[in-house]
Design a protein around this motif. Structure first.
Motif, PDB file in Angstrom:
ATOM      1  N   THR A  25       0.832  -1.204   0.000  1.00 54.86           N
ATOM      2  CA  THR A  25       0.000   0.000   0.000  1.00 54.86           C
ATOM      3  C   THR A  25       0.866   1.253   0.000  1.00 54.86           C
ATOM      4  OG1 THR A  25      -1.756  -1.159   1.201  1.00 54.86           O
ATOM      5  CG2 THR A  25      -1.787   1.249   1.255  1.00 54.86           C
ATOM      6  N   LYS A  26       1.866   1.286   0.853  1.00 52.05           N
ATOM      7  CA  LYS A  26       2.732   2.465   0.951  1.00 52.05           C
ATOM      8  C   LYS A  26       3.527   2.685  -0.336  1.00 52.05           C
ATOM      9  CE  LYS A  26       6.567   4.487   3.535  1.00 52.05           C
ATOM     10  NZ  LYS A  26       6.017   5.849   3.429  1.00 52.05           N
ATOM     11  N   GLU A  30       2.630   5.612  -3.154  1.00 52.81           N
ATOM     12  CA  GLU A  30       3.622   6.677  -3.302  1.00 52.81           C
ATOM     13  C   GLU A  30       4.149   6.771  -4.731  1.00 52.81           C
ATOM     14  OE1 GLU A  30       6.563   5.972  -0.305  1.00 52.81           O
ATOM     15  OE2 GLU A  30       5.361   6.896   1.281  1.00 52.81           O
ATOM     16  N   LEU A 236       2.570   2.026   8.155  1.00 55.45           N
ATOM     17  CA  LEU A 236       2.625   1.977   6.690  1.00 55.45           C
ATOM     18  C   LEU A 236       1.377   2.576   6.036  1.00 55.45           C
ATOM     19  CD1 LEU A 236       4.121  -1.613   6.230  1.00 55.45           C
ATOM     20  CD2 LEU A 236       5.323   0.560   6.001  1.00 55.45           C
ATOM     21  N   ALA A 240       0.857   6.462   4.513  1.00 54.82           N
ATOM     22  CA  ALA A 240       0.588   6.541   3.075  1.00 54.82           C
ATOM     23  C   ALA A 240      -0.650   7.383   2.809  1.00 54.82           C
ATOM     24  CB  ALA A 240       0.418   5.137   2.500  1.00 54.82           C
TER      25      ALA A 240
END
Length: 572
Positions: A25-26, A30, A236, A240
């Motif tokens: 996810t992070k 990003e 995390l 995010a």
């Protein structure tokens, strides 16, 4: 049933929000990708005063904090356990396997021990050393840059010791040993067992503005309201979201299957919303499974189509095979010199301050691979039990222990802090005969076919457990203590924990270069569908004598860099 299809197409769907899913996810958000994160349990934030259990007293729960609703105690940050109502699993005759699931945002990272160990160079090439199992298609050098990044992003305390198969990293200061750990150091050194500061993902100094520093309450299993320990949500996913990532969370959502088109590529997933109990289809260019080794295998095995008749990713017939968990055996030792000790606050972090990495040489032993030793004890919240009968102490202290009222209080105070728990956590051999498969006769509450397990320990794991007990007894002698209880016999498999009880299951979607002998490639990409990736512990070829979380995180980051690169090249 009518399936409601979302009009939106995501760049990536991530199934699962634990270590691998959180990292995905992070990194992917990003990179500017539009992400859907699907979690089978509810939203969870350890800082939320409505759900926070940190610093609550035992008398605030119905059973004084014992496990009436959760297996590790009512305040433990794990919504689930080995048994979940409405979500059964089955076992083949003679199989003993217990499957732990944690249904909440962040998954099992909310309550784990935070023992954060890198796999070493030897761990990726074990077959070349002892001829058992298989070598990984990657080496330590492939993963090292990502271990380094994980150390710096998340934070881990420890010390650089220049050990050949326990690689150094970027460590925060380690807390000093407590009194019971000083006794352990003394006994271990007499037994020629090395002892070093633990390596745990708990902040002992600040690393960024989003997270606090450990204040030594010793309750990491409750997940930290200051975000001082590593949990996937707080470390995390929340950062995010804060940095502006395009992330849509689907909580309380059980994924039934990955949907594929006529060419066999994934187009999305079908999920059941637990609240309204309806089915929905989400569409995406890429699907990333991070639901845990067994849950991801279950989803893939249930994802059948004209192209993938035996399940998505199962052309090799190995999907669900090579399941293995860490070995585990433990003893409790009584140290007379710690009786009637001064009582003061030495809580420390929620776990051990020192540990023993594997020190043995398989050429001189009657079993392959190895184990590390974890240590517990000290002046934590008193408990009447600790996994043994207090009458075991009678022969060592004279007179009967316990009773009621003042007599019980007096004995507990006298014995408080005099017990040390020793536990081995080791590497088992990955075998094709240990597996999970779909039980076509049983479905869960959501109508999804469940897993059936087949698992047996081999002689290698049993002999390893025997060696653990030899070591525990030698260390206890060196401490001037007494090991409590009877030593487990060969008929009792030398006290080996039931498979699944250590909660380190790996290997069901193993990686390899040959599609006929593996499920994913070295980037954890399905051989059978190039837009499906696995970033939990399923692709592990072997477990190592270390906890798997740090390697899950590093490999997830590595896979996500590959996904971004392949999308830019329009290869997927």
């Amino acid at each position: 049933m009518q399936i409601k299809e979302s009009p939106e197409t995501f760049d990536v769907i991530i199934v699962g929000s634990g270590a691998g899913g959180g990292m995905a996810t992070k990194i992917l958000s990003e990179a500017g990708l539009n992400i859907a994160v699907i979690e089978a349990g509810p939203f969870f934030d350890p800082a939320d005063p409505n759900t926070r259990t940190q610093l609550r007293w035992p008398y605030e729960s119905p059973r004084r904090g014992a496990g009436s609703t959760r297996p590790f105690g009512d305040f433990d940050a794990a919504y689930g356990g080995w048994e979940i109502e409405g979500e059964p699993y089955t076992k083949k005759q003679g199989t003993k396997f217990d499957w732990f699931r944690s249904r909440m945002l962040g998954g099992r990272t909310n309550h784990w021990g935070r023992i954060s160990l890198r796999f070493g160079p030897l761990d990726f090439k074990r077959k070349s050393i002892d001829g058992l199992g298989d070598d990984w298609p990657i080496s330590y050098d492939d993963v090292k840059p990502y271990y380094d990044k994980v150390d710096k992003l998340i934070g881990v305390f420890g010390s650089n010791e220049n050990l050949p198969n326990d690689p150094d990293g970027y460590f925060l200061p380690a807390p000093k040993p407590r009194l019971h750990e000083m006794y352990y150091i003394k006994g271990a050194r007499k037994a020629n067992v090395p002892v070093y500061p633990s390596r745990m993902s708990i902040l002992t100094k600040p690393i960024n503005e989003n997270r606090g520093v450990c204040f030594y309450c010793g309750q990491c299993n409750r997940s930290c309201s200051a975000y001082a320990d590593f949990s996937s949500g707080s470390c995390l996913i929340f950062p995010a979201q804060k940095s502006g990532g395009q992330i849509k969370l689907y909580t309380d959502s059980m994924v039934r299957e990955v949907v594929t088109n006529d060419s066999g590529k994934a187009t999305g997933v079908i999920l059941i919303n637990k609240i309204d109990r309806k089915e929905y289809k989400l569409n995406a260019k890429v699907v990333v499974l991070a639901a845990s080794a067994c849950s991801s295998a279950r989803i893939l095995l249930n994802s059948k189509s004209k192209v993938h008749r035996d399940g998505l990713g199962n052309s090799s017939g190995l999907l669900g095979k090579y399941l293995h968990d860490s070995t585990g055996a433990s003893r409790v030792a009584f140290i007379p010199q710690l009786m009637n000790r001064e009582i003061y606050n030495e809580d420390g972090v929620g776990g051990m301050h020192v540990y023993s990495p594997w020190w043995g040489n398989h050429k001189k032993l009657n079993f392959p691979r190895g184990y590390h030793i974890e240590v517990g004890g000290g002046l934590g919240m008193p408990a009447y039990g600790f996994g043994f009968n207090t009458n075991m102490l009678n022969e060592f202290i004279g007179g009967k222990v316990g009773g009621y009222g003042d007599e019980l209080r007096k004995d507990i105070k006298k014995l408080y802090g005099s017990l040390i728990w020793l536990a081995g956590r080791g590497e088992s051999i990955a075998m094709e005969s240990n597996y999970c498969e779909i039980d076509s006769n049983v479905v869960d509450e959501w109508g999804i076919p469940v897993l059936k397990f087949n698992y047996k320990w081999s002689k290698h794991e049993k002999l390893q457990a025997k060696h653990m007990h030899d070591t525990f007894e030698e260390i206890t002698d060196g401490m001037g203590g007494h090991v409590l209880g009877d030593r487990p016999t060969e008929d009792q498999e030398y006290g080996l924990e039931t498979p699944g009880r250590i909660i380190h299951e790996v290997g069901t979607t193993r990686m390899g270069d040959d599609p006929k002998k593996s499920v994913t490639n070295k980037f954890q990409q399905l051989h059978d569908a190039d837009n499906v990736f696995i970033v939990d512990a399923g692709p592990f070829v072997s477990q190592a004598d270390k906890n798997p979380t740090w390697t899950i995180l590093a490999l997830s980051w590595r896979t996500c860099d590959y996904i971004v690169s392949e999308l830019k090249k329009q290869n997927i």
